[in-house]
Design a protein around this motif. Sequence first.
Motif, PDB file in Angstrom:
ATOM      1  N   GLY A 467      49.182  48.297  32.686  1.00 20.42           N
ATOM      2  CA  GLY A 467      50.039  49.352  32.750  1.00 20.42           C
ATOM      3  C   GLY A 467      49.535  50.326  34.031  1.00 20.42           C
ATOM      4  O   GLY A 467      50.501  50.731  34.639  1.00 20.42           O
ATOM      5  N   SER A 468      48.274  50.314  34.326  1.00 20.04           N
ATOM      6  CA  SER A 468      47.774  51.304  35.263  1.00 20.04           C
ATOM      7  C   SER A 468      47.595  50.696  36.780  1.00 20.04           C
ATOM      8  O   SER A 468      47.905  51.679  37.373  1.00 20.04           O
ATOM      9  CB  SER A 468      46.387  51.666  34.724  1.00 20.04           C
ATOM     10  N   PHE A 469      47.180  49.489  36.674  1.00 22.44           N
ATOM     11  CA  PHE A 469      46.960  48.925  38.051  1.00 22.44           C
ATOM     12  C   PHE A 469      47.838  48.022  38.338  1.00 22.44           C
ATOM     13  O   PHE A 469      47.595  47.336  39.502  1.00 22.44           O
ATOM     14  CB  PHE A 469      45.503  48.392  38.115  1.00 22.44           C
ATOM     15  N   GLY A 470      48.969  47.608  37.668  1.00 22.61           N
ATOM     16  CA  GLY A 470      49.913  46.574  38.160  1.00 22.61           C
ATOM     17  C   GLY A 470      49.700  45.168  37.765  1.00 22.61           C
ATOM     18  O   GLY A 470      48.710  44.784  37.135  1.00 22.61           O
ATOM     19  N   ARG A 471      50.635  44.410  37.789  1.00 19.05           N
ATOM     20  CA  ARG A 471      50.580  43.079  37.144  1.00 19.05           C
ATOM     21  C   ARG A 471      49.741  41.959  38.019  1.00 19.05           C
ATOM     22  O   ARG A 471      49.464  40.895  37.482  1.00 19.05           O
ATOM     23  CB  ARG A 471      52.263  42.535  37.031  1.00 19.05           C
ATOM     24  N   GLU A 472      49.438  42.492  39.262  1.00 15.39           N
ATOM     25  CA  GLU A 472      48.744  41.544  39.859  1.00 15.39           C
ATOM     26  C   GLU A 472      47.174  41.247  39.197  1.00 15.39           C
ATOM     27  O   GLU A 472      46.714  40.209  39.259  1.00 15.39           O
ATOM     28  CB  GLU A 472      48.405  42.250  41.479  1.00 15.39           C
ATOM     29  N   THR A 473      46.533  42.206  38.769  1.00 23.12           N
ATOM     30  CA  THR A 473      45.158  41.992  38.120  1.00 23.12           C
ATOM     31  C   THR A 473      45.364  41.194  36.804  1.00 23.12           C
ATOM     32  O   THR A 473      44.477  40.869  36.171  1.00 23.12           O
ATOM     33  CB  THR A 473      44.575  43.363  37.527  1.00 23.12           C
ATOM     34  N   GLN A 474      46.520  40.896  36.406  1.00 23.12           N
ATOM     35  CA  GLN A 474      46.471  39.999  34.943  1.00 23.12           C
ATOM     36  C   GLN A 474      46.258  38.686  34.988  1.00 23.12           C
ATOM     37  O   GLN A 474      45.880  37.954  34.175  1.00 23.12           O
ATOM     38  CB  GLN A 474      48.282  40.070  34.262  1.00 23.12           C
ATOM     39  N   LYS A 475      46.204  38.140  36.444  1.00 19.35           N
ATOM     40  CA  LYS A 475      45.713  36.732  36.564  1.00 19.35           C
ATOM     41  C   LYS A 475      44.167  36.329  36.474  1.00 19.35           C
ATOM     42  O   LYS A 475      43.570  35.517  36.554  1.00 19.35           O
ATOM     43  CB  LYS A 475      46.174  36.323  37.979  1.00 19.35           C
ATOM     44  N   GLU A 476      43.438  37.545  36.332  1.00 15.55           N
ATOM     45  CA  GLU A 476      42.083  37.732  36.437  1.00 15.55           C
ATOM     46  C   GLU A 476      41.433  37.542  34.895  1.00 15.55           C
ATOM     47  O   GLU A 476      41.781  38.370  34.160  1.00 15.55           O
ATOM     48  CB  GLU A 476      41.385  38.764  36.945  1.00 15.55           C
ATOM     49  N   PRO A 477      40.903  36.425  34.551  1.00 18.07           N
ATOM     50  CA  PRO A 477      40.424  36.238  33.120  1.00 18.07           C
ATOM     51  C   PRO A 477      39.394  37.034  32.731  1.00 18.07           C
ATOM     52  O   PRO A 477      38.449  37.394  33.553  1.00 18.07           O
ATOM     53  CB  PRO A 477      40.287  34.639  32.869  1.00 18.07           C
ATOM     54  N   TYR A 478      39.389  37.593  31.476  1.00 18.93           N
ATOM     55  CA  TYR A 478      38.155  38.236  31.067  1.00 18.93           C
ATOM     56  C   TYR A 478      37.060  37.347  30.307  1.00 18.93           C
ATOM     57  O   TYR A 478      37.296  36.955  29.390  1.00 18.93           O
ATOM     58  CB  TYR A 478      38.600  39.214  29.867  1.00 18.93           C
ATOM     59  N   LEU A 479      36.097  37.019  31.476  1.00 19.96           N
ATOM     60  CA  LEU A 479      35.336  36.164  30.890  1.00 19.96           C
ATOM     61  C   LEU A 479      33.884  36.673  30.410  1.00 19.96           C
ATOM     62  O   LEU A 479      33.433  37.619  31.075  1.00 19.96           O
ATOM     63  CB  LEU A 479      34.969  35.078  32.156  1.00 19.96           C
ATOM     64  N   TYR A 480      33.663  36.352  29.248  1.00 17.37           N
ATOM     65  CA  TYR A 480      32.347  36.874  28.722  1.00 17.37           C
ATOM     66  C   TYR A 480      31.406  35.652  27.919  1.00 17.37           C
ATOM     67  O   TYR A 480      32.049  34.508  27.648  1.00 17.37           O
ATOM     68  CB  TYR A 480      32.420  37.774  27.650  1.00 17.37           C
ATOM     69  N   SER A 481      30.413  35.841  27.840  1.00 16.95           N
ATOM     70  CA  SER A 481      29.323  34.671  27.294  1.00 16.95           C
ATOM     71  C   SER A 481      29.610  35.035  25.789  1.00 16.95           C
ATOM     72  O   SER A 481      29.841  36.031  25.269  1.00 16.95           O
ATOM     73  CB  SER A 481      28.009  34.639  27.769  1.00 16.95           C
ATOM     74  N   LEU A 482      29.217  33.933  25.007  1.00 15.52           N
ATOM     75  CA  LEU A 482      29.230  33.884  23.576  1.00 15.52           C
ATOM     76  C   LEU A 482      28.103  34.743  23.160  1.00 15.52           C
ATOM     77  O   LEU A 482      26.968  34.546  23.484  1.00 15.52           O
ATOM     78  CB  LEU A 482      29.151  32.592  23.257  1.00 15.52           C
TER      79      LEU A 482
END
Length: 695
Positions: A467-482
């Motif tokens: 909502g703050s930075f636009g829909r373009e950033t939605q394609k970046e996955p939130y990757l974290y390690s187990l």
Amino acid sequence: MDAQSLLASASINIGLVFIILVLFSIFKKQPGNAVVYRARIMSRDEAAFPACYQEDAFSFRRFLPSFEWVGRAFRVTEDELMRNCGLDALVVIRLFKFGIKLFVPCSVVGLLVLVPVNCTSQERSSSITLSYSIDSFTISNIGRGSNRLWVHFSCLYVVSLYALYLLYQEYRSLLKRRIQQLYIIKHRPDLFTILVRGVPFCSEHNDHGCSVDHFFSKHYPHAYNSYQVVYDEQNFEEVTELPAAFVSFNSRQGAALASQTQQHEDPLLWITEPAPEPRDVLWNNLAVPYGYLIVHRLLAVVVASVLTIFFAIPVTAVQGIAQLENIKKWFPPARAIQLIPGLSSIVTGCLPSFILNSFIYAVPYAMLGICGLQCCVSRSKKEMKTCSMVFYFLLGNVFFLSLLSGSLLEQIGESFAHPKSFPNHLATAVSSQADFFITYILTDGLSGFSLEILQLCLLVWHFIRSGSFGRETQKEPYLYSLPYYRVIPSVCICILIGMVYAVVAPFLLPFLVVYLLLGYVVYINQIQDVYQTTYETCGQYWPHIHNYIVIAIVLMQVTMIGLFGLKSKPTATILTIPLLVLTLLFNEYCKICFRPTFYRYSVQNAMENDELDEKEGTMEAHKEMAIKSYRQPFLRCTHLESADSSTTEPLVSSKRSLKNDAIESDEPDEKGGAVEAALRDSGSRQQSRLADSLV
């Protein structure tokens, strides 16, 4: 806590988990949430998305809850998990499966044998009063000297031997998996490389790299290939060599031999160990001299001990909340709780475990920060040490303090003054806290695992970010390690609780089985779809898990020794001691037979993989990869790969200003230019040394 409070806790947690899982099944279908719920898949292959993620038009199916992911969790094979996610991830799943295989039969025996024996006992002394109504289902309902205690004694032997059998099978099976995984990843550069610390300074050539080259050329003339010195990158204007280097060999066999051998008569010089994966290295920690590591470890222990001591305050307070009588004594207005029907059951049944789990949630991250003080050379070692610290923290604070918090100081003092009476104190406390640990398992498992799969905090942040930075950033996955350091200790402490109560209060075990089944389903989904693999230790977490479970078995046996003593059954007490000795001997046997292979790369396996490479003609490519893989990130960004100098020599002279090098070579005084100028200077020094040696 009475049965009504326990029922209220179970109802609230079951209702909460159902609501959360329904929300998860709906949220997961929304294309915009793929970056949260399918981050791992999205980072690897967008074409692997199901059809609902490829559709842009509105579809009513997206808002219908479904549980297809549950069925998928039971269809996935271990080979598939290991191939796609690694052996470390499989170890986590095997931990859940181990608990299920252990506690399902124990639940059947407990409910069909022990619970009827406890409930139908008429031999209980009238001088003993019940503190909790559910005590009639526990061993507390058995009278002193009753022959019914032999049933519990027999079940203790059955449960202990069955647990040891399963542990043996798991250790042996995972050892085979480790050997199989080492073959799968035989191309990795760390199998050709060792880490060397405590490298002496060469005064003749004014650097450490010369010492590395001379030492390994002399002592490993046929196996040695090249080296890469480690630099202190804190201040780029004054890049300094560190007394550490990554040394690569012509074969895995040579690296395995060198990593497991003492290189010098002084144990603080030429210290070798297997190199971690390049992506796993914590480069900044290599700047700490090896001799100072003991100070860092001591500091970490002190800080962790202080945190453990201060954590006793909320644990003791939680146990006070669990008993409404104490609340009314300390805070008289709380008597109004009883005026509202059912409210007292909710307060005593749900609130204590909820507060305790809220405090515990931050503990793994705090311990991870504390473990950073130990300056581990790799992230995997750091997280494994954190895993142990969190487990022992939970053992001390969640288990022991929850048992003893009623009269904490007095009982601790008496246990130190009379250590032989510790089993009796433990037995007394265990038999009166079964209801609290049931609510703890319900809260940690049902609510905790469901919140894990929902990823609520990340989902909220995703909505805010979109909502703050636009829909373009939605394609970046939130990757974290187990987060192994968070998952493994919490599961192991619940297994420990189940082991201790397997004979004392077996009605707890069905709740634990549900906990393990839900965790199994949740983490298969998370491992396959959400978490990425950031390192692979080939199963080195299992020896730690094995130790935690052995501790659980020992505590169960010590508790039963105390209970048999309290119940005036000295023969059963004496006959339990050989079982305790057998468990300890079994643990030592596993340390000798299995543990070394989990932390060392055997020469046999290394040689077999070398022979396969020779047959396939891939040895040279793998050696070349090992040479280039251990350049520090700040060196890779300066395009040093195209320079003339070899990686077998230091790229900059020790304590030499890169700025001056850049000026002398007429290069711009910038980061990349300075390093390249120093590189050319280093290359000329290398050629001079080679010419001198030939003369």
